[in-house]
Each structure stands twice: as structure tokens, then as C-alpha cells.
Design a protein around this motif. Structure first.
Motif, PDB file in Angstrom:
ATOM      1  N   GLU A 151      38.065  13.239  56.788  1.00 57.93           N
ATOM      2  CA  GLU A 151      36.974  13.084  55.782  1.00 57.93           C
ATOM      3  C   GLU A 151      36.597  14.444  56.012  1.00 57.93           C
ATOM      4  OE1 GLU A 151      35.561   8.721  56.405  1.00 57.93           O
ATOM      5  OE2 GLU A 151      34.231  10.073  56.854  1.00 57.93           O
ATOM      6  N   ALA A 152      36.285  15.270  57.005  1.00 54.06           N
ATOM      7  CA  ALA A 152      35.836  16.718  57.216  1.00 54.06           C
ATOM      8  C   ALA A 152      36.836  17.639  56.462  1.00 54.06           C
ATOM      9  CB  ALA A 152      35.467  16.892  58.499  1.00 54.06           C
ATOM     10  N   LYS A 153      37.786  17.457  56.274  1.00 57.09           N
ATOM     11  CA  LYS A 153      38.888  18.111  55.610  1.00 57.09           C
ATOM     12  C   LYS A 153      38.785  17.918  53.909  1.00 57.09           C
ATOM     13  CE  LYS A 153      40.911  20.991  58.381  1.00 57.09           C
ATOM     14  NZ  LYS A 153      40.820  22.413  58.120  1.00 57.09           N
ATOM     15  N   GLY A 154      38.087  16.907  53.491  1.00 55.41           N
ATOM     16  CA  GLY A 154      37.903  16.544  52.048  1.00 55.41           C
ATOM     17  C   GLY A 154      39.011  15.938  51.544  1.00 55.41           C
ATOM     18  N   ARG A 155      39.927  15.297  52.254  1.00 53.01           N
ATOM     19  CA  ARG A 155      41.399  14.730  51.959  1.00 53.01           C
ATOM     20  C   ARG A 155      41.163  13.134  51.422  1.00 53.01           C
ATOM     21  NH1 ARG A 155      45.072  17.376  56.857  1.00 53.01           N
ATOM     22  NH2 ARG A 155      44.479  19.590  56.141  1.00 53.01           N
ATOM     23  N   VAL A 156      40.093  12.657  51.766  1.00 56.76           N
ATOM     24  CA  VAL A 156      40.126  11.154  51.108  1.00 56.76           C
ATOM     25  C   VAL A 156      39.615  10.848  49.910  1.00 56.76           C
ATOM     26  CG1 VAL A 156      39.419   8.875  52.016  1.00 56.76           C
ATOM     27  CG2 VAL A 156      39.772  10.664  53.701  1.00 56.76           C
ATOM     28  N   ARG A 157      40.472  10.325  48.886  1.00 61.33           N
ATOM     29  CA  ARG A 157      40.147  10.205  47.697  1.00 61.33           C
ATOM     30  C   ARG A 157      40.372   8.801  47.336  1.00 61.33           C
ATOM     31  NH1 ARG A 157      38.700  14.448  47.952  1.00 61.33           N
ATOM     32  NH2 ARG A 157      39.468  16.516  47.151  1.00 61.33           N
ATOM     33  N   TRP A 178      33.278  16.826  63.664  1.00 61.36           N
ATOM     34  CA  TRP A 178      33.850  18.000  63.193  1.00 61.36           C
ATOM     35  C   TRP A 178      33.091  19.214  62.649  1.00 61.36           C
ATOM     36  CZ3 TRP A 178      39.000  18.508  65.226  1.00 61.36           C
ATOM     37  CH2 TRP A 178      39.321  17.420  65.784  1.00 61.36           C
ATOM     38  N   GLN A 179      31.661  18.697  62.086  1.00 63.88           N
ATOM     39  CA  GLN A 179      31.241  19.576  60.985  1.00 63.88           C
ATOM     40  C   GLN A 179      31.103  21.011  61.536  1.00 63.88           C
ATOM     41  OE1 GLN A 179      27.572  17.654  60.484  1.00 63.88           O
ATOM     42  NE2 GLN A 179      26.470  18.266  62.067  1.00 63.88           N
ATOM     43  N   HIS A 180      30.825  21.304  62.771  1.00 62.00           N
ATOM     44  CA  HIS A 180      30.561  22.707  63.507  1.00 62.00           C
ATOM     45  C   HIS A 180      31.732  23.476  63.580  1.00 62.00           C
ATOM     46  CE1 HIS A 180      26.331  21.726  63.645  1.00 62.00           C
ATOM     47  NE2 HIS A 180      26.588  20.645  64.301  1.00 62.00           N
ATOM     48  N   HIS A 194      36.323  24.221  60.184  1.00 64.06           N
ATOM     49  CA  HIS A 194      36.800  25.581  59.632  1.00 64.06           C
ATOM     50  C   HIS A 194      37.848  26.414  60.656  1.00 64.06           C
ATOM     51  CE1 HIS A 194      33.472  26.961  62.266  1.00 64.06           C
ATOM     52  NE2 HIS A 194      34.235  28.091  62.388  1.00 64.06           N
ATOM     53  N   ARG A 195      37.769  25.920  61.920  1.00 60.95           N
ATOM     54  CA  ARG A 195      38.895  26.508  62.828  1.00 60.95           C
ATOM     55  C   ARG A 195      40.312  25.741  62.759  1.00 60.95           C
ATOM     56  NH1 ARG A 195      37.279  26.300  67.831  1.00 60.95           N
ATOM     57  NH2 ARG A 195      35.550  25.281  67.820  1.00 60.95           N
ATOM     58  N   TYR A 196      40.182  24.618  62.236  1.00 61.02           N
ATOM     59  CA  TYR A 196      41.543  23.743  62.224  1.00 61.02           C
ATOM     60  C   TYR A 196      41.979  23.726  60.921  1.00 61.02           C
ATOM     61  CZ  TYR A 196      39.734  22.284  67.079  1.00 61.02           C
ATOM     62  OH  TYR A 196      39.605  22.288  68.366  1.00 61.02           O
ATOM     63  N   PRO A 197      43.503  23.239  61.101  1.00 58.75           N
ATOM     64  CA  PRO A 197      44.199  23.101  62.226  1.00 58.75           C
ATOM     65  C   PRO A 197      44.389  24.417  62.995  1.00 58.75           C
ATOM     66  CG  PRO A 197      45.603  23.055  60.360  1.00 58.75           C
ATOM     67  CD  PRO A 197      44.203  23.108  59.932  1.00 58.75           C
ATOM     68  N   VAL A 198      44.895  24.058  64.211  1.00 59.49           N
ATOM     69  CA  VAL A 198      45.047  25.426  65.188  1.00 59.49           C
ATOM     70  C   VAL A 198      46.645  25.163  65.457  1.00 59.49           C
ATOM     71  CG1 VAL A 198      42.692  25.530  66.008  1.00 59.49           C
ATOM     72  CG2 VAL A 198      44.148  23.975  67.295  1.00 59.49           C
ATOM     73  N   LYS A 199      47.379  26.143  66.026  1.00 61.22           N
ATOM     74  CA  LYS A 199      48.574  25.931  66.347  1.00 61.22           C
ATOM     75  C   LYS A 199      48.843  25.479  67.837  1.00 61.22           C
ATOM     76  CE  LYS A 199      53.045  28.681  66.630  1.00 61.22           C
ATOM     77  NZ  LYS A 199      53.573  29.989  66.378  1.00 61.22           N
ATOM     78  N   ILE A 200      49.622  24.441  68.037  1.00 58.37           N
ATOM     79  CA  ILE A 200      49.724  23.977  69.303  1.00 58.37           C
ATOM     80  C   ILE A 200      51.018  24.341  69.811  1.00 58.37           C
ATOM     81  CG2 ILE A 200      49.606  21.817  70.806  1.00 58.37           C
ATOM     82  CD1 ILE A 200      47.589  20.869  68.979  1.00 58.37           C
ATOM     83  N   ASN A 201      51.308  24.717  71.186  1.00 61.61           N
ATOM     84  CA  ASN A 201      52.613  25.127  71.373  1.00 61.61           C
ATOM     85  C   ASN A 201      53.170  23.675  72.015  1.00 61.61           C
ATOM     86  OD1 ASN A 201      52.562  27.919  71.263  1.00 61.61           O
ATOM     87  ND2 ASN A 201      51.258  27.956  73.036  1.00 61.61           N
TER      88      ASN A 201
END
Length: 481
Positions: free
Chosen positions: A427-433, A468-470, A473-480
Motif C-alpha cells: 500500500e505504501a508503494k501505491g500498488r493496490v488498485r 513504512w511511511q518514514h 522512499h529507501r525501499y526496495p534495497v538490494k539484499i545479498n
């Protein structure tokens, strides 16, 4: 490859809309067929001679309609939900985790090194949370500290939910709380009733010992109760308690949970009121529960016990992933016919029949394309291996498992509430329609695999104080990996 994808899309479209196309052709055939119809006068004459029949037909229609509308399942709406965000002082970096572990002096050097390796490979980031009792040196695994952790998490999630929904707590008719390892007396559900002064005739339930999949079980139970009790709300609270369940021994199978489990909890408000549809985010479509407890290996693969030094912890078996895979197969076999388009069901059935007829033992079974049934996947963030296995088994893309990986990175394994942090991420990514379908799937001790399917009733925006609101903006991050 692109041409093959177009052919497959065309096949799915044709099969999915086959009945509609046939209906259109049938209507056209009836319209153009030269059939003698009764004139209006003839119809009136027939009604005069069949008045009793007409009245009987109307009565039967009214009675049948009444029975149908009274007996059909009531729709269950998800009005809103809230995930607890712990305070910054409870964050635990890799370095803090290792320093605290060394200061405890209960772990051998080999156990410390083992935990360090597990932590690095776990998929957890540097901003997960542990309760204040574990941050203390020495730790305080007391009943009072455990109650304090439970109150902070549960009340924090519920307070935010009530602020966002503006409902009166006394309107809640059903309360379901699940926490696997901490079950004091009075119960956690009684603690909530006392805190918010819920009404005396509330139907309350406290689920214990049911593992990380208990969040779906709680939703399923609440949904069943909402079929019985009319025009009411159900509050579902999912959490886990770490304070009294930190392992202070050196058995490796019991050290893994220390590296994965972190503080978290969720509160979900459900309603069966038709008027609540307009303000709700989702509608519950299906819940499917799978229990493999009759198998000894499955029953023992996640087991709370004492080691040789009588120190209590939760032991994770090496067979865990294979058992989870079998539970998943059973679950999706039941879920598939409920959600998959008919085109995928035909392909699955055809492959199954061909395998039986030609005795093709080496032929791999056809795995349905669940991407055709769901738009968003909330896979329980139990650990990196769990997410990897489902990504591979269901042939999902990195985008489909992004919410699960990022939740594991940001919050760790928050047990039964993890699927709600994942939905909050989406939801925080604005993907749910509007019309999107969400699949929540979780695994738990016993061994269980449970699924919940939701459909979005509108374009869903993140609620106030989304966890996630704060940092979204930093996600997604790269995970090894």
C-alpha cells in the motif's frame, strides 16, 4: 518467446470468456429463430385461467428469494488495519546483537560465531527491533517484562487502528487474539477487554501455540463468527512475545529463532455490515487451512523444548523446508480451483491425466500460474529460505516477493503479523488498485500452511501511521542473497 506469451494470453482469454461467448451466440440464435410467440391477448387469457398457478409461482419466488438472501454467506470486509512500529531505542543492528550476546556470557564462542553467520545470511537488515528486556544487560525475561512488551505492541497497534477508524470500542462484538508462546492468565484477550472496556457479551478468543500462521487462523475464526452474529465488528490481533522466549543455550537448532524473530504486531478490524463496504479497503474472498500434524516429522519440525541444560527454546528441524513444501502443495491444491482461471485448471487436469495414462513418473507435475489469479503476494517473512522456496516453487518474479523480502529486512520475522507488514508495504508503494487480489500465505508449527485471499474494493492508500511511511522512499534495497 514473445510470440509464445501472446499465444498463451490468447488461450487464457478464450477459455476464460468461453461461456460468455457461447451465451452471446445462443441469444443471437434465439432472436433470429422463427418461433411463434404468444400475443399479449393470448398471454392475458392464459393468466386468467391460471390465476392460482400465477399466485403460487409468485409466492414460491418470494419465499425462495428470502431463503436465499437469508442463508447466503455474509460478506466480510476489512475496514482497516494497523501494524505496530516500535520506538527507535529498541533497534538492534548486527553489532548491537553480537555485543549483547557476548555480554550475556551464556553462549560459547562457537555459538556466537554460528549466530553471526546466521544473522548475515538471514536477510534481516540493521533496523529490526528487540524488546527492552532483551536490550538490558543482563536480560530481564520476567513475567512483568513480558506483559510490558505485550501491552506496548498490542495497545500500540489497537490505539492507531481506533484513531484511524473512529469506531467506538463497545461496537466490537468479536475479539480474536493470537500469540503462540506467551499465554498468561488473565489472557491477552482479557487484557484488551479490560484496557478498552469492551462490552460484557463480547465473543472473545485467545489462540496460543499455533505458530506463525495463526494470523490467518484468527481471520478465519473471526469470519466464521461474523457469519453468526449480525451487524457487528470483529477485532483480530496478531503478535508474538520475545521476552520470555529468548534462548540462552548452545543448541544450534534452537539458536536460529534468536537471529530471526523480532518485535511486531497487528490489529485488524473486520465488519459484516453492508454499509461498511464503502469505507472498507478489502473484502475477504477465501481462507484455506492445511494441517499436516498427523505426520510425525511435520509435527516435530518446529518444537518448543528444553535442551540438556534445561534451557527452554524453539527447535527448528532440518526437514522444515521440505515439510513446508509439502504443506504448500496441499494448500494450493485446495486453493487453486477457487481462484485460478478455468484455462489453468484445464492445463493442470490435462497434465495430471497424461501423467497417469502414460505412467510418466519422471514428468514434473504442472504448477499452475498463480500470477493469473493474484496481483499481490504476501508470503510470511519467516526467513530468507522460506521466501526463496516459494519464489522458486510458484515461479514468481522478484517483484512479486519484494514485499516479503523488504519486510524481513526492515522488521525481521514478526511471526503471525508479518503478512500485514507486507500488505502495508504494498500500500505504501501505491500498488493496490481496485479489483486487485491479494494472497496472504503463512506457515506455522504443527505443521500448518494457511492462505487468505482478499480483493481490493478501491484504490487503496496507506493508512495514517503506516509503519513504512518514514522509510518507504529507501525501499526496495538490494539484499545479498
Amino acid at each position: 518467446m514473445d510470440a509464445l506469451n501472446y499465444v498463451k494470453r490468447g488461450y487464457h482469454y478464450l477459455i476464460t470468456h468461453f461461456l460468455k461467448l457461447m451465451l452471446v451466440l445462443l441469444v443471437m440464435a434465439v432472436l433470429f429463430k422463427n418461433v411463434s410467440l404468444l400475443t399479449l391477448n393470448q398471454l392475458q387469457l392464459q393468466l386468467e385461467y391460471n390465476l392460482v398457478g400465477a399466485i403460487s409461482l409468485i409466492t414460491f419466488t418470494i419465499f425462495g428469494s428470502t431463503v436465499f438472501f437469508m442463508s447466503r454467506p455474509r460478506s466480510v470486509y476489512l475496514v482497516d488495519y494497523s501494524c505496530y512500529l516500535p520506538p527507535p531505542n529498541q533497534k538492534v543492528t548486527y553489532q548491537i546483537f553480537m555485543n549483547k550476546s557476548r555480554l550475556i556470557q551464556d553462549f560459547s564462542e562457537s555459538s556466537l560465531e554460528f549466530q553471526r553467520k546466521i544473522l548475515i545470511r538471514s536477510g534481516l537488515g540493521e533496523e529490526t527491533y528487540l524488546p527492552e528486556s532483551i536490550h538490558c544487560v543482563p536480560p530481564r525475561p520476567t513475567m512483568a517484562a513480558a506483559r510490558e512488551e505485550a501491552e506496548q505492541v498490542i495497545f500500540g497497534a489497537i490505539d492507531n487502528l481506533f484513531d484511524n477508524t473512529k469506531i467506538n470500542p463497545r461496537e466490537i462484538g468479536v475479539l480474536v487474539v493470537n500469540c503462540s508462546l506467551f499465554n498468561p492468565t488473565p489472557s491477552l484477550s482479557a487484557m484488551i477487554v479490560n484496557k478498552y472496556k469492551l462490552r460484557g457479551n463480547i465473543k472473545s478468543f485467545n489462540l496460543g501455540g499455533m505458530g506463525c500462521s495463526a494470523g490467518v487462523i484468527a481471520v478465519d475464526l473471526a469470519s466464521d463468527m461474523l457469519q453468526i452474529h449480525r451487524n457487528t465488528f470483529a477485532l483480530v490481533v496478531s503478535t508474538e512475545n520475545i521476552t520470555q522466549n529468548w534462548y540462552f543455550g548452545n543448541k544450534r537448532a534452537m539458536l536460529i529463532p534468536n537471529c530471526l524473530f523480532r518485535v511486531g504486531g497487528s490489529a485488524v478490524l473486520l465488519s459484516n455490515k453492508p454499509l461498511d463496504r464503502k469505507r472498507s479497503k478489502y473484502k475477504l474472498v477465501h481462507t484455506v487451512r492445511t494441517h499436516k500434524g498427523s505426520d510425525e516429522k511435520a509435527f516435530n519440525c518446529v518444537y518448543q523444548e528444553q535442551d540438556e541444560c534445561l534451557k527452554t527454546g524453539v527447535s527448528l528441524s532440518k526437514d522444515l523446508m521440505s515439510i513446508a513444501g509439502e504443506a504448500l502443495k496441499t494448500n494450493i491444491t485446495t486453493l487453486g480451483p477457487l481462484v485460478l482461471p478455468i484455462s489453468e485448471q484445464i492445463l493442470f487436469f490435462a497434465t495430471f491425466v497424461a501423467k497417469r495414462l502414460f505412467n510418466a513418473k519422471k514428468q514434473k507435475p504442472y504448477i499452475p500460474d498463480f500470477k493469473l489469479a493474484f496481483d499481490h503476494f504476501c508470503i510470511h517473512a519467516g526467513g530468507r529460505a522460506v521466501i526463496d522456496e516459494l519464489e522458486k516453487s510458484l515461479k514468481l518474479s522478484p517483484r512479486h516477493v519484494e514485499a516479503s523480502r523488504m519486510t524481513l529486512h526492515r522488521f525481521g520475522n514478526t511471526s503471525s503479523s508479518s503478512i500485514w507488514y507486507e500488505l502495508a508495504y504494498t500500500e505504501a508503494k501505491g500498488r493496490v488498485r481496485k479489483g486487485n487480489r491479494v494472497w496472504q500465505i503463512a506457515f506455522g508449527s504443527g505443521f500448518k500452511c494457511n492462505s487468505a485471499v482478499w480483493v481490493a474494493l478501491r484504490d487503496v492508500k496507506p493508512s495514517v501511521n503506516n509503519p513504512w511511511q518514514h522509510c518507504i522512499h529507501r525501499y526496495p534495497v538490494k539484499i545479498n542473497l
